[in-house]
Design a protein around this motif. Structure first.
Motif, mmCIF file in Angstrom:
data_model
loop_
_atom_site.group_PDB
_atom_site.id
_atom_site.type_symbol
_atom_site.label_atom_id
_atom_site.label_comp_id
_atom_site.label_asym_id
_atom_site.label_seq_id
_atom_site.Cartn_x
_atom_site.Cartn_y
_atom_site.Cartn_z
ATOM 1 N N HIS A 184 0.820 -1.211 0.000
ATOM 2 C CA HIS A 184 0.000 0.000 0.000
ATOM 3 C C HIS A 184 0.855 1.264 0.000
ATOM 4 C CE1 HIS A 184 -3.276 -2.727 1.019
ATOM 5 N NE2 HIS A 184 -2.588 -3.134 2.067
ATOM 6 N N LYS A 204 -4.194 0.026 6.982
ATOM 7 C CA LYS A 204 -5.040 -0.453 5.883
ATOM 8 C C LYS A 204 -5.007 -1.971 5.783
ATOM 9 C CE LYS A 204 -6.020 0.327 0.987
ATOM 10 N NZ LYS A 204 -7.370 0.905 1.209
ATOM 11 N N PHE A 208 -6.885 7.671 1.362
ATOM 12 C CA PHE A 208 -8.197 7.103 1.713
ATOM 13 C C PHE A 208 -9.304 7.996 1.145
ATOM 14 C CE2 PHE A 208 -5.178 5.647 4.873
ATOM 15 C CZ PHE A 208 -5.487 4.298 5.053
ATOM 16 N N TYR A 230 -10.912 4.621 7.968
ATOM 17 C CA TYR A 230 -9.766 5.419 7.548
ATOM 18 C C TYR A 230 -9.125 6.015 8.800
ATOM 19 C CZ TYR A 230 -13.132 9.178 8.332
ATOM 20 O OH TYR A 230 -14.055 10.023 8.896
#
Length: 315
Positions: free
Chosen positions: A161, A185, A268, A297
């Motif tokens: 990510h 995440k 996000f 988030y």
């Protein structure tokens, strides 16, 4: 008869544990100083400041407080020295076993002194320090961020990510925060909430939770804190009514503005669209972002607003 036996035992061990002169005076003076400093800071913040060029009033206040503590300790020195002896034994035992020992005692005192210096209500900080964090030492032990499994998982998350986001011009200083968001995440996408057995508050270590990514709120908080810590972030755990959740140190209000931009516009975008960023500001003015499993988030809505205690992993 029984009373006489206890009195004889007390007299015997009292004499053995009592310090010879002048060491008893030295110990009492040190104890008086250690208690005088925080008490003086409270008095300084709450008493009217005369703003004299030479703060004679503050000098007299300090001396008065020191004299008061010293007088009390001298009166009860036969008992206080025995108490100090057992306290040192307990700290030595904790140091050997890796639980609460000399270093943590020193660190707690140092952090309390640091935060009290600039806070207008330092007594609130003392109360916060005294508030018990549930299973504090079990939780600290469970946050095994240096475990290779935890470190490798965190590294994996940072490769999965936001790799490109770390290169955004002007935001390189937030590399560690972006990497911590990658950990958030990955955990968020895989976490499965499972309650503890009834009557048993089981706390899984971070390395253990990596096996199934399952557990309750404290297991999630432990794993998140360990993951964030392992990539250079500063996490803390917040204890509320029947809930524990993780937060991460962001910095100043300027840092919050930049991190908010990253969350809303880069990292996000869909999850945070038209939603508020939730955070806390501590007694030093530092900003901490919510990372609870209930949030989609970083900075998502708090499950509970009340704070009953906090545990920071800054070292």
């Amino acid at each position: 008869m029984t009373t006489n036996v206890f009195q004889d035992l007390y007299a015997k061990y009292k004499n053995k544990l009592s310090l010879p002169k002048p060491w008893d005076t030295v110990v009492i003076f040190i104890l008086s100083i250690l208690l005088t400093i925080p008490t003086f800071i409270i008095a300084h913040h709450n008493l009217l400041d005369t703003e004299w060029r030479i703060p004679i009033d503050r000098i007299f206040i300090f001396i008065a407080i020191l004299s008061g503590f010293h007088f009390v300790f001298v009166k009860i020195k036969k008992y206080i020295l025995i108490g100090v002896f057992f306290y040192l034994v307990i700290l030595s035992y904790g140091t050997i076993l890796g639980s609460y020992g000399f270093y943590r005692m020193y660190d707690d005192y140092r952090s309390m002194m640091y935060t009290m210096g600039d806070n207008p209500y330092p007594q609130d900080i003392i109360i916060d320090k005294l508030l018990p964090f549930p299973n504090k030492f079990k939780v600290l032990k469970a946050i095994d961020f240096s475990n290779p499994k935890v470190r490798n998982f965190a590294l994996y998350a940072t490769t999965e990510h936001f790799k490109e986001a770390k290169k955004i011009k002007g935001y390189q200083e937030y590399r560690s925060i972006i990497q911590a968001f990658a950990v958030f995440k990955e955990i968020k996408s895989r976490w499965n909430y499972v309650s503890d057995p009834i009557g048993n508050n089981y706390i899984a270590s971070a390395s253990e939770s990596l096996q199934h990514f399952s557990g309750d709120c404290d297991d999630h908080a432990v794993l998140m804190a360990a993951g964030v810590k392992s990539v250079g972030g500063i996490p803390r755990l917040i204890h509320t009514d029947a809930h524990i959740y993780p937060e991460m140190y962001i910095g100043t209000k300027r840092d919050l503005e930049n991190v908010t931009f990253l969350i809303r516009k880069v990292l996000f975008v869909e999850e945070s669209k038209n939603k508020q960023i939730h955070y806390h500001i501590d007694e030093r003015g530092h900003i901490w972002l919510n990372l609870d499993y209930t949030a989609n988030y970083p900075g998502g809505k708090f499950m509970s607003e009340s704070i009953l205690g906090q545990l920071t992993l800054s070292d």
